[in-house]
Structures are given as C-alpha cells and as structure tokens.
Design a protein around this motif. Structure first.
Motif, PDB file in Angstrom:
ATOM      1  N   ASP A 152      -8.606   1.907   3.595  1.00  0.00           N
ATOM      2  CA  ASP A 152      -8.073   0.546   3.680  1.00  0.00           C
ATOM      3  C   ASP A 152      -7.160   0.285   2.483  1.00  0.00           C
ATOM      4  OD1 ASP A 152      -9.508   0.072   5.985  1.00  0.00           O
ATOM      5  OD2 ASP A 152     -11.185  -0.912   4.951  1.00  0.00           O
ATOM      6  N   THR A 153      -5.896   0.055   2.772  1.00  0.00           N
ATOM      7  CA  THR A 153      -4.895  -0.121   1.719  1.00  0.00           C
ATOM      8  C   THR A 153      -4.354  -1.542   1.710  1.00  0.00           C
ATOM      9  OG1 THR A 153      -4.228   2.204   1.894  1.00  0.00           O
ATOM     10  CG2 THR A 153      -2.662   0.699   0.846  1.00  0.00           C
ATOM     11  N   VAL A 154      -4.132  -2.080   0.533  1.00  0.00           N
ATOM     12  CA  VAL A 154      -3.452  -3.376   0.397  1.00  0.00           C
ATOM     13  C   VAL A 154      -2.139  -3.158  -0.355  1.00  0.00           C
ATOM     14  CG1 VAL A 154      -5.484  -4.868   0.511  1.00  0.00           C
ATOM     15  CG2 VAL A 154      -4.801  -3.919  -1.685  1.00  0.00           C
ATOM     16  N   LEU A 155      -1.131  -3.902   0.044  1.00  0.00           N
ATOM     17  CA  LEU A 155       0.180  -3.835  -0.589  1.00  0.00           C
ATOM     18  C   LEU A 155       0.643  -5.227  -0.965  1.00  0.00           C
ATOM     19  CD1 LEU A 155       2.033  -1.395   1.873  1.00  0.00           C
ATOM     20  CD2 LEU A 155       0.939  -0.792  -0.299  1.00  0.00           C
ATOM     21  N   CYS A 156       1.581  -5.308  -1.878  1.00  0.00           N
ATOM     22  CA  CYS A 156       2.241  -6.585  -2.164  1.00  0.00           C
ATOM     23  C   CYS A 156       3.100  -6.952  -0.953  1.00  0.00           C
ATOM     24  CB  CYS A 156       3.143  -6.464  -3.384  1.00  0.00           C
ATOM     25  SG  CYS A 156       2.293  -6.101  -4.935  1.00  0.00           S
ATOM     26  N   ALA A 157       3.301  -8.246  -0.756  1.00  0.00           N
ATOM     27  CA  ALA A 157       4.174  -8.716   0.319  1.00  0.00           C
ATOM     28  C   ALA A 157       5.542  -8.049   0.198  1.00  0.00           C
ATOM     29  CB  ALA A 157       4.316 -10.230   0.248  1.00  0.00           C
ATOM     30  N   LYS A 158       6.159  -7.782   1.333  1.00  0.00           N
ATOM     31  CA  LYS A 158       7.393  -7.002   1.350  1.00  0.00           C
ATOM     32  C   LYS A 158       8.562  -7.669   0.628  1.00  0.00           C
ATOM     33  CE  LYS A 158       6.146  -4.635   5.641  1.00  0.00           C
ATOM     34  NZ  LYS A 158       6.493  -4.356   7.055  1.00  0.00           N
ATOM     35  N   GLN A 159       8.513  -9.014   0.475  1.00  0.00           N
ATOM     36  CA  GLN A 159       9.644  -9.698  -0.157  1.00  0.00           C
ATOM     37  C   GLN A 159       9.528  -9.769  -1.680  1.00  0.00           C
ATOM     38  OE1 GLN A 159       7.290 -11.143   1.666  1.00  0.00           O
ATOM     39  NE2 GLN A 159       6.768 -13.196   0.944  1.00  0.00           N
ATOM     40  N   VAL A 160       8.392  -9.328  -2.244  1.00  0.00           N
ATOM     41  CA  VAL A 160       8.236  -9.378  -3.698  1.00  0.00           C
ATOM     42  C   VAL A 160       8.502  -7.990  -4.280  1.00  0.00           C
ATOM     43  CG1 VAL A 160       6.594 -11.273  -3.483  1.00  0.00           C
ATOM     44  CG2 VAL A 160       5.731  -8.938  -3.708  1.00  0.00           C
ATOM     45  N   PRO A 161       8.871  -7.908  -5.567  1.00  0.00           N
ATOM     46  CA  PRO A 161       9.277  -6.630  -6.142  1.00  0.00           C
ATOM     47  C   PRO A 161       8.294  -5.484  -5.949  1.00  0.00           C
ATOM     48  CG  PRO A 161       9.898  -8.397  -7.607  1.00  0.00           C
ATOM     49  CD  PRO A 161       9.095  -9.031  -6.506  1.00  0.00           C
ATOM     50  N   CYS A 162       6.993  -5.724  -6.183  1.00  0.00           N
ATOM     51  CA  CYS A 162       6.052  -4.605  -6.041  1.00  0.00           C
ATOM     52  C   CYS A 162       5.938  -4.176  -4.587  1.00  0.00           C
ATOM     53  CB  CYS A 162       4.684  -4.976  -6.614  1.00  0.00           C
ATOM     54  SG  CYS A 162       3.863  -6.399  -5.879  1.00  0.00           S
ATOM     55  N   GLY A 163       6.168  -5.088  -3.645  1.00  0.00           N
ATOM     56  CA  GLY A 163       6.169  -4.737  -2.231  1.00  0.00           C
ATOM     57  C   GLY A 163       7.394  -3.918  -1.862  1.00  0.00           C
ATOM     58  N   ARG A 164       8.555  -4.325  -2.382  1.00  0.00           N
ATOM     59  CA  ARG A 164       9.784  -3.559  -2.132  1.00  0.00           C
ATOM     60  C   ARG A 164       9.667  -2.152  -2.701  1.00  0.00           C
ATOM     61  NH1 ARG A 164      12.605  -8.569  -3.064  1.00  0.00           N
ATOM     62  NH2 ARG A 164      12.770  -8.158  -5.296  1.00  0.00           N
ATOM     63  N   ALA A 165       9.136  -2.070  -3.921  1.00  0.00           N
ATOM     64  CA  ALA A 165       9.000  -0.770  -4.567  1.00  0.00           C
ATOM     65  C   ALA A 165       8.016   0.118  -3.810  1.00  0.00           C
ATOM     66  CB  ALA A 165       8.550  -0.950  -6.014  1.00  0.00           C
ATOM     67  N   ALA A 166       6.921  -0.486  -3.329  1.00  0.00           N
ATOM     68  CA  ALA A 166       5.931   0.280  -2.571  1.00  0.00           C
ATOM     69  C   ALA A 166       6.550   0.858  -1.304  1.00  0.00           C
ATOM     70  CB  ALA A 166       4.731  -0.597  -2.230  1.00  0.00           C
ATOM     71  N   GLN A 167       7.358   0.042  -0.614  1.00  0.00           N
ATOM     72  CA  GLN A 167       8.009   0.533   0.604  1.00  0.00           C
ATOM     73  C   GLN A 167       8.950   1.700   0.286  1.00  0.00           C
ATOM     74  OE1 GLN A 167       7.263  -0.344   3.742  1.00  0.00           O
ATOM     75  NE2 GLN A 167       5.674  -1.639   2.827  1.00  0.00           N
ATOM     76  N   THR A 168       9.594   1.645  -0.874  1.00  0.00           N
ATOM     77  CA  THR A 168      10.495   2.720  -1.292  1.00  0.00           C
ATOM     78  C   THR A 168       9.743   4.027  -1.469  1.00  0.00           C
ATOM     79  OG1 THR A 168      12.032   1.196  -2.394  1.00  0.00           O
ATOM     80  CG2 THR A 168      12.080   3.495  -3.107  1.00  0.00           C
ATOM     81  N   VAL A 169       8.608   3.982  -2.179  1.00  0.00           N
ATOM     82  CA  VAL A 169       7.870   5.226  -2.434  1.00  0.00           C
ATOM     83  C   VAL A 169       7.201   5.743  -1.163  1.00  0.00           C
ATOM     84  CG1 VAL A 169       7.513   4.645  -4.860  1.00  0.00           C
ATOM     85  CG2 VAL A 169       5.714   4.121  -3.220  1.00  0.00           C
ATOM     86  N   LEU A 170       6.744   4.848  -0.314  1.00  0.00           N
ATOM     87  CA  LEU A 170       6.106   5.280   0.933  1.00  0.00           C
ATOM     88  C   LEU A 170       7.125   5.947   1.865  1.00  0.00           C
ATOM     89  CD1 LEU A 170       3.792   2.192   1.517  1.00  0.00           C
ATOM     90  CD2 LEU A 170       3.016   4.537   1.083  1.00  0.00           C
ATOM     91  N   THR A 171       8.320   5.375   1.908  1.00  0.00           N
ATOM     92  CA  THR A 171       9.388   5.967   2.725  1.00  0.00           C
ATOM     93  C   THR A 171       9.780   7.332   2.172  1.00  0.00           C
ATOM     94  OG1 THR A 171      10.237   3.781   3.343  1.00  0.00           O
ATOM     95  CG2 THR A 171      11.743   5.649   3.567  1.00  0.00           C
ATOM     96  N   LYS A 172       9.890   7.404   0.836  1.00  0.00           N
ATOM     97  CA  LYS A 172      10.264   8.664   0.183  1.00  0.00           C
ATOM     98  C   LYS A 172       9.233   9.759   0.475  1.00  0.00           C
ATOM     99  CE  LYS A 172      11.980   7.975  -3.911  1.00  0.00           C
ATOM    100  NZ  LYS A 172      12.148   7.836  -5.400  1.00  0.00           N
ATOM    101  N   ALA A 173       7.936   9.353   0.520  1.00  0.00           N
ATOM    102  CA  ALA A 173       6.869  10.326   0.772  1.00  0.00           C
ATOM    103  C   ALA A 173       6.577  10.502   2.257  1.00  0.00           C
ATOM    104  CB  ALA A 173       5.599   9.874   0.048  1.00  0.00           C
ATOM    105  N   ASN A 174       7.284   9.734   3.106  1.00  0.00           N
ATOM    106  CA  ASN A 174       7.087   9.794   4.563  1.00  0.00           C
ATOM    107  C   ASN A 174       5.626   9.495   4.927  1.00  0.00           C
ATOM    108  OD1 ASN A 174       7.951  10.095   7.226  1.00  0.00           O
ATOM    109  ND2 ASN A 174       7.469  12.280   7.260  1.00  0.00           N
ATOM    110  N   VAL A 175       5.106   8.424   4.330  1.00  0.00           N
ATOM    111  CA  VAL A 175       3.707   8.027   4.554  1.00  0.00           C
ATOM    112  C   VAL A 175       3.671   6.654   5.217  1.00  0.00           C
ATOM    113  CG1 VAL A 175       1.557   7.347   3.409  1.00  0.00           C
ATOM    114  CG2 VAL A 175       2.777   9.392   2.654  1.00  0.00           C
ATOM    115  N   ASN A 176       2.866   6.523   6.253  1.00  0.00           N
ATOM    116  CA  ASN A 176       2.635   5.246   6.925  1.00  0.00           C
ATOM    117  C   ASN A 176       1.186   4.842   6.671  1.00  0.00           C
ATOM    118  OD1 ASN A 176       2.921   2.998   8.553  1.00  0.00           O
ATOM    119  ND2 ASN A 176       2.497   4.116  10.444  1.00  0.00           N
TER     120      ASN A 176
END
Length: 263
Positions: free
Chosen positions: A150-174
C-alpha cells in the motif's frame, strides 16, 4: 553581516530543534496578516509562506533570526507549494515565500514577484519512506507495483507529487496507490502511523522523521532533483533579515545538516 552563528549550524547538525519564539508554524493556510507591528508586543511581524518540506529548517533559522533581532516576530505558515502560490495570488499578504520547486513559482501572478529578490537556495531528492523496520520489505521502486504494498503519494499538483510521478515514470513503475495526500508531511504521516507500507517523499523528510520511519534509497539514475526558490516579497527590514539568513552561508549549513543540497 553574519545571520546564523556557527553554533547554530552545529546545533542543527546535532538535530537540535529550536522552536522558541516562532510564531505560526502550522501547515494550515495563512491568513491576511502581512507585515505589521503588534500592538501587544511592539514587535514587527514577518510573515513567511514556506513549503512543508522546509518545516524543520525554517523553524531553526527563524529562531536564530529572532534571537539576533528581538524586535521581530517571524510567523511561518507551512503547506503545499501549490496552496501557498494560490494564497498569494488571492491576496494573502506575505513578506517571504519559499517553494519546493521551480514550477510552483511559475504559477504565481508575475506582477507579484517581478523585480523582487529571488534565489534558488537549496535542492532536494526523493526517497521511499516505510514504517520503522520496513515490515513490508520494500527494496526499491519496483516493489511498489505489488498489490500487497500500500503506497501513498503526494497529490499530483504539488511538487513532491510531480517529482514522484517523474521517478515512477523513469523507473516504469505503476504503484498500488491507496491515497494522494495534500503535502509531503501528510504523506509521510501515513507511513509513520502504519496506515501505508510506503511513501515517496523527500529525503530530508525521511531524515527528519528519525527512527519513526525506515528509508529506502532511490538510485540516482531513477531519482530527480528539485530546486527550491525563495522570493523576498516586501522591502521591510524583517523580510531582508530572513531572506539573507536563509541564503547566507550559515543558513546553507543549516539546510545541509538537514539533508538539503546546494542549489
């Protein structure tokens, strides 16, 4: 002029939290308080809007500035950078705004910051936070794709959420995401309480949480670096003092001791 003596940098490195005298340091939205002189104390109020990830660092810096300038009362409102930018756009008075990434600054109405002293003052990276002891045995980003994590992320519109989406995309992880939280501190709290197996937050937040969480490093080739801007919105002496304290070499030492990188 020295703003943060060496002893404060040493105290910060030892993890000493100096809160005395800090005004509003909650993560709730700021009110229209601005710079003024309190009739009750005679002190000049300095209103600071700061990203949640700066909580520990800015409390330390504010404490020392007020020690050196007892006529100042520094009130800090911590929150998601997107929220702080919106508040400023909607007319909230503030002397300083410090954000978790450069994109957040671009959402501020240009006329509010045009010609104002501005500087990139620190950098940050991401890390996976897990409950103390890492009970789900998270080993890296790939682990987060498991339906049992079970994973929690910052909301996509806030900096830590944007950054998380960047690293997840880079690692090809959903990842198997159970919630998106308002800011990095709220995201970290889900892990600290055991309501989630993992969260992607800033490495500085993992560090500040101490033994309450166990960090899992994200490799450099999968990670991303965010750059933090600070803007001095008013020309008051209090605003100048705080801005210069953050950007001084002593302020940089405090930030470094808490895990931030140089800009």
């Amino acid at each position: 002029m020295s703003y943060l003596p060496t002893r404060i940098a040493a105290a910060a490195a030892a993890g000493t939290v100096l809160l005395a005298g800090c005004g509003s340091t909650s993560s709730s939205p700021a009110t229209n308080t601005g710079t003024n002189t309190s009739a009750a104390t005679g002190k000049k109020t300095v209103t600071v809007l700061a990203a949640a990830s700066l909580t520990e660092a800015f409390k330390k810096i504010a404490d020392e500035v007020m020690k050196q300038h007892p006529d100042l009362d520094i009130k800090i409102s911590f929150g998601a950078s997107s929220t702080l930018a919106t508040q400023l756009n909607n007319g909230v008075d503030a002397d300083i705004i410090a954000l978790a990434d450069e994109k957040s600054k671009t959402t501020i109405t240009p006329s509010l910051i045009e010609g104002k002293p501005t500087q990139l003052f620190a950098t940050n990276r991401l890390e996976i936070a897990t409950p103390s002891g890492n009970p789900a045995h998270v080993t890296g980003l790939a682990s987060l794709s498991s339906s049992s994590i079970d994973t929690v992320l910052c909301a996509k519109q806030v900096p830590c959420g944007r950054a998380a989406q960047t690293v997840l995309t880079k690692a090809n992880v959903n990842p198997h995401v159970i919630s998106y939280e308002t800011d990095v501190k709220a995201t970290l709290a889900k892990v600290k309480t055991g309501d989630a197996d993992a969260a992607i937050v800033y490495q500085t937040d993992v560090s500040s949480a101490g033994s309450a969480v166990t960090g899992v490093v994200i490799p450099e080739d999968q990670n991303t670096v965010t750059k933090l801007p600070i803007v001095q919105l008013t020309d008051t002496e209090g605003a100048k003092e705080f801005y210069q304290a953050v950007t001084s070499s002593e302020g940089q030492d405090v930030l470094k001791s808490l895990g931030f990188g140089a800009a």
